[in-house]
Motif scaffolding. Structure first.
Motif, PDB file in Angstrom:
ATOM      1  N   GLY A   1      39.499  97.003  30.626  1.00 45.55           N
ATOM      2  CA  GLY A   1      39.061  98.363  30.367  1.00 45.55           C
ATOM      3  C   GLY A   1      37.567  98.558  30.287  1.00 45.55           C
ATOM      4  N   ARG A   2      36.798  97.502  30.497  1.00 45.32           N
ATOM      5  CA  ARG A   2      35.341  97.589  30.420  1.00 45.32           C
ATOM      6  C   ARG A   2      34.780  98.138  31.726  1.00 45.32           C
ATOM      7  NH1 ARG A   2      32.285  93.724  27.396  1.00 45.32           N
ATOM      8  NH2 ARG A   2      34.134  92.393  27.575  1.00 45.32           N
ATOM      9  N   THR A   3      33.924  99.157  31.653  1.00 44.98           N
ATOM     10  CA  THR A   3      33.262  99.674  32.845  1.00 44.98           C
ATOM     11  C   THR A   3      31.986  98.880  33.101  1.00 44.98           C
ATOM     12  OG1 THR A   3      31.759 101.289  31.817  1.00 44.98           O
ATOM     13  CG2 THR A   3      34.055 101.975  32.152  1.00 44.98           C
ATOM     14  N   ALA A   4      31.363  99.155  34.233  1.00 44.76           N
ATOM     15  CA  ALA A   4      30.096  98.492  34.552  1.00 44.76           C
ATOM     16  C   ALA A   4      28.942  99.056  33.741  1.00 44.76           C
ATOM     17  CB  ALA A   4      29.798  98.626  36.048  1.00 44.76           C
ATOM     18  N   THR A   5      29.163 100.190  33.067  1.00 45.89           N
ATOM     19  CA  THR A   5      28.140 100.794  32.212  1.00 45.89           C
ATOM     20  C   THR A   5      28.234 100.167  30.824  1.00 45.89           C
ATOM     21  OG1 THR A   5      28.278 102.884  33.411  1.00 45.89           O
ATOM     22  CG2 THR A   5      27.287 102.940  31.217  1.00 45.89           C
ATOM     23  N   PRO A   6      27.133  99.657  30.287  1.00 39.80           N
ATOM     24  CA  PRO A   6      27.201  98.992  28.985  1.00 39.80           C
ATOM     25  C   PRO A   6      27.827  99.876  27.907  1.00 39.80           C
ATOM     26  CG  PRO A   6      25.067  98.611  29.997  1.00 39.80           C
ATOM     27  CD  PRO A   6      25.773  99.611  30.867  1.00 39.80           C
ATOM     28  N   ASP A   7      28.738  99.277  27.130  1.00 45.59           N
ATOM     29  CA  ASP A   7      29.341  99.894  25.949  1.00 45.59           C
ATOM     30  C   ASP A   7      30.257 101.068  26.267  1.00 45.59           C
ATOM     31  OD1 ASP A   7      27.882  98.083  24.359  1.00 45.59           O
ATOM     32  OD2 ASP A   7      26.135  99.399  24.436  1.00 45.59           O
ATOM     33  N   VAL A   8      30.702 101.165  27.516  1.00 47.57           N
ATOM     34  CA  VAL A   8      31.630 102.229  27.906  1.00 47.57           C
ATOM     35  C   VAL A   8      32.920 101.603  28.418  1.00 47.57           C
ATOM     36  CG1 VAL A   8      32.046 104.209  29.416  1.00 47.57           C
ATOM     37  CG2 VAL A   8      29.762 103.823  28.462  1.00 47.57           C
ATOM     38  N   TRP A   9      34.054 102.092  27.911  1.00 48.91           N
ATOM     39  CA  TRP A   9      35.373 101.570  28.218  1.00 48.91           C
ATOM     40  C   TRP A   9      36.270 102.727  28.626  1.00 48.91           C
ATOM     41  CZ3 TRP A   9      36.110  96.201  26.829  1.00 48.91           C
ATOM     42  CH2 TRP A   9      35.009  95.632  26.175  1.00 48.91           C
ATOM     43  N   ALA A  10      37.422 102.425  29.198  1.00 48.04           N
ATOM     44  CA  ALA A  10      38.359 103.492  29.572  1.00 48.04           C
ATOM     45  C   ALA A  10      39.781 102.970  29.467  1.00 48.04           C
ATOM     46  CB  ALA A  10      38.084 103.995  30.991  1.00 48.04           C
ATOM     47  N   ALA A  11      40.695 103.878  29.098  1.00 44.52           N
ATOM     48  CA  ALA A  11      42.098 103.494  28.924  1.00 44.52           C
ATOM     49  C   ALA A  11      42.996 104.681  29.242  1.00 44.52           C
ATOM     50  CB  ALA A  11      42.349 103.011  27.490  1.00 44.52           C
TER      51      ALA A  11
END
Length: 395
Positions: free
Chosen positions: A270-280
């Protein structure tokens, strides 16, 4: 367990957002957790909306009582829509003009139903995604005499079953060759069509709807692409959904191309390539075990993703088990179950066909990749281990 950040902000108060907040607390995170949702309703269960709720069998689909959020120290903010994010400053803009900072951001904004742009805005035409959508549809059902459902995906098929249970004349229109064609393919779709026809649904495949027929700003029917006109005083548009990602425009967060299903692109946790941003959840296009990046719109997927995401976010070891996607659909007295992720090119083998009960195995390059069954819960679920073994990456 402690985390070197003070605030986890979860945008989207659906199932995935709730499960992520719960998992943070379960894992021992003691910092701030804020859960914001665009709807006025606290997190609720969507699957019953097309079934028990619209039939009037239940009224409450809340996933947790109101006191739960206070007990768990989850700051639940409802009726608030995110309009943008500054990932450098770690701040999310809201539609009331406020901003809220974060140390970790979880995007769980889900989907919105597609509409047909050419259709006029008239009474009697519905979509179904939210609690309010379902409430409006349930109210209309009491006076309707004939319904047309445009789109025979899972929602369309479930609504057809619910409408017939209420004694409503129902026409199910699908431009593809069969119901559930995109999800399960033609051979299995034919078995589903047979079940609906046995229940009295008028299943029309191979034709779409070209026009709404209206009078006095109220729907009175539809015209199909083959020129056929169908009378109806209730029309439901069930032609799929799109990820809610427009608020991420210009954020730099990587989004999957809409042609590939759209959504927020992530790794396998769920980790994106943008630091500290996740998605679910439904909005998130995760890297799957088979190497594809894809959104998986399954109820069980939200909980499984929350476990993996939170473990990775907290620096803990993620569960090692291979995930086998699972989805089900209750139609009439039959539970249709799907293990794995079928594709149209799969080789479908019908293992059993007993009318309302059937079992199919799907193969890809000779490997079992999915199992679909109706009314055969035990036989479907016992295949989970075999599918998990087949999905193990080759070392």
């Amino acid at each position: 367990m402690s985390l070197s950040v003070e605030h986890v902000l979860i945008v989207g108060a659906g199932l995935a957002g709730l499960r992520t907040a719960e998992e943070l607390r379960r894992a021992g995170y003691e910092g701030r957790v804020t859960l914001i949702g665009a709807e006025e309703h606290a997190p609720y269960d969507r699957p019953p909306l097309s079934k028990q709720f619209i039939r009037g069998e239940i009224d409450d689909t809340a996933l947790r009582p109101a006191e739960f959020f206070e007990e768990k120290g989850i700051d639940l903010r409802l009726g608030v829509t995110a309009t943008g994010v500054d990932t450098a400053a770690r701040r999310v803009r809201l539609d009331d003009g406020a901003e809220i900072g974060y140390d970790r951001l979880v995007i769980a904004t889900g989907l919105r139903p597609r509409r047909i742009p050419s259709f006029p805005d008239v009474r009697g035409v519905h979509v179904l995604r939210s609690h309010d959508d379902a409430a409006g549809l349930r109210e209309h059902l009491g006076s309707a005499r004939r319904a047309v459902i445009i789109g025979a995906g899972f929602i369309g098929c479930e609504l057809a079953a619910s409408f017939r249970a209420q004694g409503l004349e129902t026409v199910l229109v699908e431009p593809q060759p069969t119901p559930l064609y995109a999800a399960l393919g033609e051979r299995i779709g034919e078995l589903v069509a047979r079940m609906h026809r046995e229940e009295g649904v008028d299943v029309r495949c191979g034709a779409g709807v070209s026009e709404l027929l209206t009078a006095d700003d109220t729907v009175r029917g539809v015209r199909l692409t083959d020129g056929t006109e169908i009378d109806a005083d209730l029309v439901v548009v069930g032609v799929g959904s799109t990820p809610v990602t427009e608020w991420l425009a210009d954020s730099g967060i990587d989004l999957l191309d809409p042609a590939d299903g759209g959504g927020v692109r992530t790794d396998a946790t769920g980790r994106t390539a943008t630091p500290d941003v996740w998605a679910a959840g439904d909005v998130a296009a995760w890297l799957l075990d088979d190497g594809r990046t894809k959104r998986v719109e399954h109820w069980t997927n939200a909980g499984e993703q929350a476990q993996l995401l939170v473990a990775a976010m907290l620096g803990a070891e993620a569960p090692a088990a291979v995930r086998v996607p699972y989805v089900w659909s209750d139609q009439y007295d039959t539970k249709i179950q799907v293990l794995g992720v079928p594709a149209l090119a799969d080789d479908v083998q019908i293992v059993e066909d007993k009318g309302r009960k059937f079992l199919a195995h799907l193969f890809r390059a000779g490997t079992l990749v999915a199992v679909v069954g109706a009314g055969m819960t035990g036989k479907v679920m016992k295949m989970r281990g075999q599918l998990a073994e087949a999905a193990q990456p080759v070392s």
